[in-house]
Write an enzyme that holds these catalytic residues in place. Structure first.
Site, PDB file in Angstrom:
ATOM      1  N   SER A   1      -1.832 -14.003   2.192  1.00 10.87           N
ATOM      2  CA  SER A   1      -2.481 -13.403   1.158  1.00 10.87           C
ATOM      3  C   SER A   1      -2.555 -14.021  -0.177  1.00 10.87           C
ATOM      4  O   SER A   1      -1.577 -14.545  -0.460  1.00 10.87           O
ATOM      5  CB  SER A   1      -2.378 -11.916   0.993  1.00 10.87           C
ATOM      6  OG  SER A   1      -2.716 -11.442   0.097  1.00 10.87           O
TER       7      SER A   1
ATOM      8  N   TYR B   1       4.672  -6.259  -1.551  1.00 12.74           N
ATOM      9  CA  TYR B   1       4.035  -6.876  -0.301  1.00 12.74           C
ATOM     10  C   TYR B   1       3.645  -8.280  -0.660  1.00 12.74           C
ATOM     11  O   TYR B   1       3.777  -9.169   0.069  1.00 12.74           O
ATOM     12  CB  TYR B   1       2.562  -6.134  -0.221  1.00 12.74           C
ATOM     13  CG  TYR B   1       1.233  -6.860   0.583  1.00 12.74           C
ATOM     14  CD1 TYR B   1       1.267  -6.818   1.896  1.00 12.74           C
ATOM     15  CD2 TYR B   1       0.162  -7.407  -0.054  1.00 12.74           C
ATOM     16  CE1 TYR B   1       0.374  -7.146   2.565  1.00 12.74           C
ATOM     17  CE2 TYR B   1      -0.753  -7.727   0.736  1.00 12.74           C
ATOM     18  CZ  TYR B   1      -0.779  -7.950   2.176  1.00 12.74           C
ATOM     19  OH  TYR B   1      -1.669  -8.597   2.913  1.00 12.74           O
TER      20      TYR B   1
HETATM   21  N1  LIG Z   1      -7.896  -6.695   4.084  1.00 15.45           N
HETATM   22  C1  LIG Z   1      -7.351  -7.703   2.954  1.00 15.45           C
HETATM   23  O1  LIG Z   1      -8.018  -7.554   2.013  1.00 15.45           O
HETATM   24  C2  LIG Z   1      -6.330  -8.661   3.304  1.00 15.45           C
HETATM   25  C3  LIG Z   1      -6.202  -9.534   2.380  1.00 15.45           C
HETATM   26  C4  LIG Z   1      -5.009 -10.412   2.682  1.00 15.45           C
HETATM   27  C5  LIG Z   1      -4.446 -10.410   3.607  1.00 15.45           C
HETATM   28  N2  LIG Z   1      -4.926  -9.606   4.501  1.00 15.45           N
HETATM   29  C6  LIG Z   1      -3.939  -9.748   5.788  1.00 15.45           C
HETATM   30  O2  LIG Z   1      -5.004  -9.586   6.939  1.00 15.45           O
HETATM   31  C7  LIG Z   1      -3.993  -8.979   7.899  1.00 15.45           C
HETATM   32  C8  LIG Z   1      -5.223  -8.026   8.819  1.00 15.45           C
HETATM   33  O3  LIG Z   1      -5.333  -6.950   7.848  1.00 15.45           O
HETATM   34  P1  LIG Z   1      -6.420  -6.048   7.689  1.00 15.45           P
HETATM   35  O4  LIG Z   1      -6.917  -6.361   6.496  1.00 15.45           O
HETATM   36  O5  LIG Z   1      -7.326  -6.220   9.098  1.00 15.45           O
HETATM   37  O6  LIG Z   1      -5.857  -4.424   7.622  1.00 15.45           O
HETATM   38  P2  LIG Z   1      -5.418  -3.364   8.935  1.00 15.45           P
HETATM   39  O7  LIG Z   1      -6.555  -2.902   9.575  1.00 15.45           O
HETATM   40  O8  LIG Z   1      -4.567  -2.359   8.169  1.00 15.45           O
HETATM   41  O9  LIG Z   1      -4.528  -4.482   9.772  1.00 15.45           O
HETATM   42  C9  LIG Z   1      -3.125  -4.465   9.589  1.00 15.45           C
HETATM   43  C10 LIG Z   1      -2.804  -4.696  11.391  1.00 15.45           C
HETATM   44  O10 LIG Z   1      -1.423  -4.790  11.167  1.00 15.45           O
HETATM   45  C11 LIG Z   1      -0.690  -3.880  12.322  1.00 15.45           C
HETATM   46  N3  LIG Z   1       0.648  -3.562  12.153  1.00 15.45           N
HETATM   47  C12 LIG Z   1       1.015  -2.913  10.854  1.00 15.45           C
HETATM   48  N4  LIG Z   1       2.372  -2.712  11.071  1.00 15.45           N
HETATM   49  C13 LIG Z   1       2.801  -3.136  12.282  1.00 15.45           C
HETATM   50  C14 LIG Z   1       3.971  -3.234  13.097  1.00 15.45           C
HETATM   51  N5  LIG Z   1       5.116  -2.774  12.459  1.00 15.45           N
HETATM   52  N6  LIG Z   1       3.845  -3.744  14.352  1.00 15.45           N
HETATM   53  C15 LIG Z   1       2.723  -4.232  14.882  1.00 15.45           C
HETATM   54  N7  LIG Z   1       1.672  -4.392  13.885  1.00 15.45           N
HETATM   55  C16 LIG Z   1       1.510  -3.699  13.045  1.00 15.45           C
HETATM   56  C17 LIG Z   1      -1.584  -2.834  12.196  1.00 15.45           C
HETATM   57  O11 LIG Z   1      -1.433  -2.046  13.414  1.00 15.45           O
HETATM   58  P3  LIG Z   1      -1.546  -0.444  13.486  1.00 15.45           P
HETATM   59  O12 LIG Z   1      -2.942   0.048  13.937  1.00 15.45           O
HETATM   60  O13 LIG Z   1      -0.567   0.098  14.611  1.00 15.45           O
HETATM   61  O14 LIG Z   1      -1.195   0.164  12.247  1.00 15.45           O
HETATM   62  C18 LIG Z   1      -3.066  -3.242  12.329  1.00 15.45           C
HETATM   63  O15 LIG Z   1      -3.348  -3.932  13.517  1.00 15.45           O
HETATM   64  C19 LIG Z   1      -2.723  -8.505   7.576  1.00 15.45           C
HETATM   65  O16 LIG Z   1      -1.755  -9.379   7.964  1.00 15.45           O
HETATM   66  C20 LIG Z   1      -3.014  -8.313   6.169  1.00 15.45           C
HETATM   67  O17 LIG Z   1      -2.106  -8.364   5.453  1.00 15.45           O
HETATM   68  C21 LIG Z   1      -5.769  -8.438   4.491  1.00 15.45           C
END
Ligand SMILES: NC(=O)c1ccc[n+]([C@@H]2O[C@H](COP(=O)([O-])OP(=O)(O)OC[C@H]3O[C@@H](n4cnc5c(N)ncnc54)[C@H](OP(=O)(O)O)[C@@H]3O)[C@@H](O)[C@H]2O)c1
Length: 244
Positions: free
Chosen positions: A137, A150
């Protein structure tokens, strides 16, 4: 060729599974909730007419990581591309003064990612082929008071991937760091960004292309590279006075 996607309930991960399946690759999606992972796999299978298997994966079950990867290989064969899409932003305020809350964020975003990457690196090095994609990120580019637990875990993950890329380069294994800005997912729900927010579909297409082009470090949306170079250039003496 098989593709493993961890954190399948993320919309970005779900879209990525589509990209690879419609491109003819055999995909394995995994999530904490096995039923939800199976629903994602079924949706991908129906909409792409491709192959998509699923399984349960809990990032913090470190002891179970090796057996989990073995089960993936038994199902889809050697893992050619592995995408780490799991992450947990946690609650910065809750983490302040509560080490257990902070440790959970560190464990999901950093410790678990290192554990999985080391296992993947060992098998990919043996085959002298493969690609590891870590979703980090822009929050990891500079510590800010509003999300430094984070941010530091994602920053450590990006630094780790940098070293891993350096180590695996000679064995032909590709390591890509994805630095995402704001994306419209559960993680950013309700957030007032003031900066354009990317759609998961567009993010998945950009990551897919960058992975296939064997990119090293990839910012998306691309303008975040410029934003972060300005943010990183602000002297600490001034930065600490800002409410960021
Ligand atoms: N959205 C943004 O603006 C943004 C920006 C920078 C980076 N990111 C990164 O992009 C990636 C995807 O995130 P997203 O934005 O799509 O958000 P999200 O919908 O919250 O997805 C996060 C994912 O991580 C999984 N997860 C969390 N804790 C876990 C654990 N203990 N074991 C296995 N899986 C786990 C969640 O599964 P559950 O359904 O079980 O919770 C979900 O599938 C992440 O690495 C996030 O940090 C996102």
């Amino acid at each position: 060729m098989s593709v493993l996607i961890l954190g399948a309930t993320s919309r970005i991960a779900h879209e990525l599974a589509h990209r690879y399946a419609e491109n003819g690759q055999s995909v394995f999606v995994a999530a904490r909730d096995a039923d939800e992972a199976a629903r994602v796999a079924a949706d991908v299978g129906v909409r792409t007419e491709g192959t998509c298997a699923s399984g349960r994966f809990d990032a913090t079950d470190f002891a179970g990581h090796a057996a989990f990867l073995d089960s993936v290989r038994e199902t889809v064969g050697p893992i050619e591309v592995a995408i780490l899409a799991f992450g947990d932003m946690g609650d910065q305020h809750a983490s302040e003064g509560d080490f257990e809350a902070a440790r959970h964020v560190i464990d999901v975003n950093y410790t678990a990612a290192v554990s999985i990457c080391e296992l993947l690196a060992a098998s990919m090095t043996e085959r002298a082929a493969g690609s590891i994609v870590g979703i980090a990120s822009v929050a990891g580019d500079r510590g800010r008071q509003s999300n430094y637990i984070y941010g530091s875990a994602k920053g450590a993950f990006a630094l780790y991937l940098q070293g891993l890329r350096n180590r695996l380069f000679k064995s032909g294994v590709h390591v890509m760091t994805v630095k995402l800005g704001f994306v419209d997912t559960r993680m950013t729900y309700g957030l007032k960004t003031g900066i354009p927010i990317a759609a998961p579909d567009a993010v998945s297409r950009a990551i897919f292309d960058a992975q296939r082009g064997r990119s090293d470090v990839f910012y998306y949306p691309h303008f975040w590279r410029g934003i972060m170079s300005v943010v990183k250039a602000i002297p600490e003496a001034a930065f600490k006075r800002l409410s960021l």
